[in-house]
Design a protein around this motif. Structure first.
Motif, mmCIF file in Angstrom:
data_model
loop_
_atom_site.group_PDB
_atom_site.id
_atom_site.type_symbol
_atom_site.label_atom_id
_atom_site.label_comp_id
_atom_site.label_asym_id
_atom_site.label_seq_id
_atom_site.Cartn_x
_atom_site.Cartn_y
_atom_site.Cartn_z
ATOM 1 N N GLN A 194 175.867 24.897 18.701
ATOM 2 C CA GLN A 194 176.124 26.018 17.803
ATOM 3 C C GLN A 194 176.495 27.275 18.586
ATOM 4 O O GLN A 194 177.362 28.060 18.172
ATOM 5 C CB GLN A 194 174.890 26.269 16.936
ATOM 6 N N ASN A 246 180.019 29.500 18.387
ATOM 7 C CA ASN A 246 180.036 30.960 18.218
ATOM 8 C C ASN A 246 180.782 31.631 19.373
ATOM 9 O O ASN A 246 181.602 32.542 19.153
ATOM 10 C CB ASN A 246 178.593 31.468 18.154
ATOM 11 N N THR A 247 180.531 31.168 20.593
ATOM 12 C CA THR A 247 181.198 31.753 21.759
ATOM 13 C C THR A 247 182.698 31.489 21.719
ATOM 14 O O THR A 247 183.514 32.381 22.025
ATOM 15 C CB THR A 247 180.600 31.167 23.051
ATOM 16 N N GLN A 277 184.618 31.013 19.108
ATOM 17 C CA GLN A 277 185.257 31.841 18.090
ATOM 18 C C GLN A 277 185.419 33.284 18.566
ATOM 19 O O GLN A 277 186.467 33.901 18.343
ATOM 20 C CB GLN A 277 184.432 31.790 16.805
ATOM 21 N N ASN A 278 184.388 33.808 19.219
ATOM 22 C CA ASN A 278 184.487 35.169 19.750
ATOM 23 C C ASN A 278 185.583 35.267 20.811
ATOM 24 O O ASN A 278 186.353 36.248 20.846
ATOM 25 C CB ASN A 278 183.145 35.596 20.346
#
Length: 439
Positions: free
Chosen positions: A354, A358-359, A361-362
């Motif tokens: 997860q 998140n990383t 996408q950033n």
């Protein structure tokens, strides 16, 4: 120049080209082939486990030739000769001969035993659990193959865009070289006409040498990127790579939704299932093992084969382990500990995946913003260079100022190609973390 770079950036066309390359890698990549071999091995292991439920048929034979050793003394003469003597006296004849005592050799001499044995397990928990474990191992190995495939897809796409970036760098430096050569021509004209001294010409020639060195470095990077990409496809390092030219705007690309569970979690889930089966196997020692057999054969002396030598034997075997000093109990406790370890690893891996999503996408949003800024910077640099070039040709600008504008333009072009590669690499990373590529 912006339109030139944009026309070389094509996601949809690249998807088609990349799909072909990825398919080729799935067929020829050495690392993937190794994992496919392991999967084939697991399939064969399952067939082996299933075969244990079928009857086992084998031929067993033995032949013995003996002499000496232990014997059994049978006093045949001592028992029968007195009776025979009495009978001879009563019949006044010698019809009943005298018999010697017998000594029979215990070891069979000139004796054979040949039979066909058919055996079949009736109750055997070890065989049953072994089949279940092998079956779960296939799913585990398939997940391992898919994990490698997804990593390979990401590596291929990343290598593809790195090669694109290297190619664009060579093109950009060649364009810069052409500009410097034009500057050299203009400066020679100024010098011949007495408009300027040779300082500008010398500076332009030095810049030409610098750019030529940069071209050599860029070509070396292009060759290295080409070799690595072909390495992933397991083909000769110098094999040409096709680059697509369809228009693509990274800022308009939406992030794909996750399509399913990551194979890393499937791996751990299968490992947990296997550990659970190992625990049940270790706990099933109180269940007896029962099997049956049937022998069909012939045994006799002097290789005789007749109705008396042929035989059959049927039976049932029972094995029941009641006490082993606690070995099975401790083994079951170890298997239970393995289940807890795998569950903890599953939870940790799930959180880590997860975090990866998140990383990724950033990083993608950052790369898109950088690409947008690089496009704007290139527009400004092109306009600034064109304006400075006009002023310089009019003799109203120092060459060092024109050179600064030219370097800014070259840097902006390079930065745009780098930013594009970063966007595409970030998309490949998102695709990897969300497992959206269809295998």
């Amino acid at each position: 120049m912006l339109l030139l770079i944009s026309s070389a950036i094509g996601a949809f066309g690249q998807e088609n080209v990349l799909d072909r390359y990825i398919k080729e890698a799935f067929e020829h990549n050495q690392g993937l082939q190794q994992r496919n071999f392991q999967l084939d091995k697991s399939l064969l292991a399952l067939k082996e486990a299933k075969a244990l439920f079928y009857p086992q048929v084998g031929v067993t034979g033995s032949y013995t030739k003996a002499g000496g050793g232990r014997t059994i003394d049978i006093p045949v003469g001592d028992m029968l000769n007195p009776v025979y003597n009495t009978l001879n006296t009563l019949t006044n004849s010698q019809k009943f001969p005298q018999l010697p005592n017998q000594s029979v050799l215990l070891n069979p001499d000139n004796y054979y035993d040949l039979h066909v044995r058919t055996s079949l397990p009736l109750i055997n928990t070890e065989i049953w659990y072994a089949q279940k474990i092998r079956k779960e191992s296939i799913t585990l190995q398939q997940a391992t193959v898919n994990v490698y495939k997804r990593a390979l897809v990401k590596d291929i796409k990343t290598a593809y865009y790195q090669y694109y970036q290297a190619v664009k760098a060579v093109e950009i430096y060649n364009t810069a070289l052409a500009q410097v050569q034009e500057n050299i021509r203009v400066n020679k004209s100024f010098l011949d006409n007495g408009v300027r001294n040779n300082t500008s010409l010398t500076r332009a020639q030095a810049e030409q040498q610098k750019i030529e060195t940069s071209i050599t470095e860029a070509q070396n990077k292009q060759q290295n990127a080409q070799a690595y990409f072909n390495f992933l496809l397991n083909q000769p390092f110098t094999t040409p790579i096709t680059l697509d030219s369809t228009v693509f705007t990274p800022a308009l690309t939406s992030i794909p939704e996750a399509s399913g569970s990551r194979e890393e979690l499937i791996q751990l889930d299968q490992q947990k299932k296997i550990a659970d089966l190992q625990y049940k196997l270790s706990s099933s020692y109180l269940i007896p093992k029962l099997s049956t057999f049937l022998d069909l054969g012939s045994q006799a002396y002097n290789w005789n084969v007749d109705n008396k030598s042929r035989y059959y034997m049927w039976g049932v075997n029972l094995q029941w382990d009641l006490f082993a000093g606690g070995q099975r109990k401790y083994k079951a406790q170890q298997a239970a500990s393995d289940i807890q370890v795998i569950q903890a690893s599953y939870n940790e891996t799930n959180n880590a995946l997860q975090l990866e999503v998140n990383t990724a996408q950033n990083n993608y949003h950052t790369a898109v913003a950088s690409f947008s800024n690089a496009q704007t910077q290139l527009q400004f640099s092109e306009k600034y260079y064109n304006d400075q070039l006009k002023v310089y040709k009019a003799g109203q600008l120092l060459y060092i100022e024109l050179l600064d504008a030219q370097n800014q333009l070259t840097s902006a072009r390079l930065q745009l190609s780098v930013a594009f590669a970063q966007v595409q690499t970030a998309l490949a990373e998102i695709e990897r973390t969300q497992a959206t590529y269809k295998l």
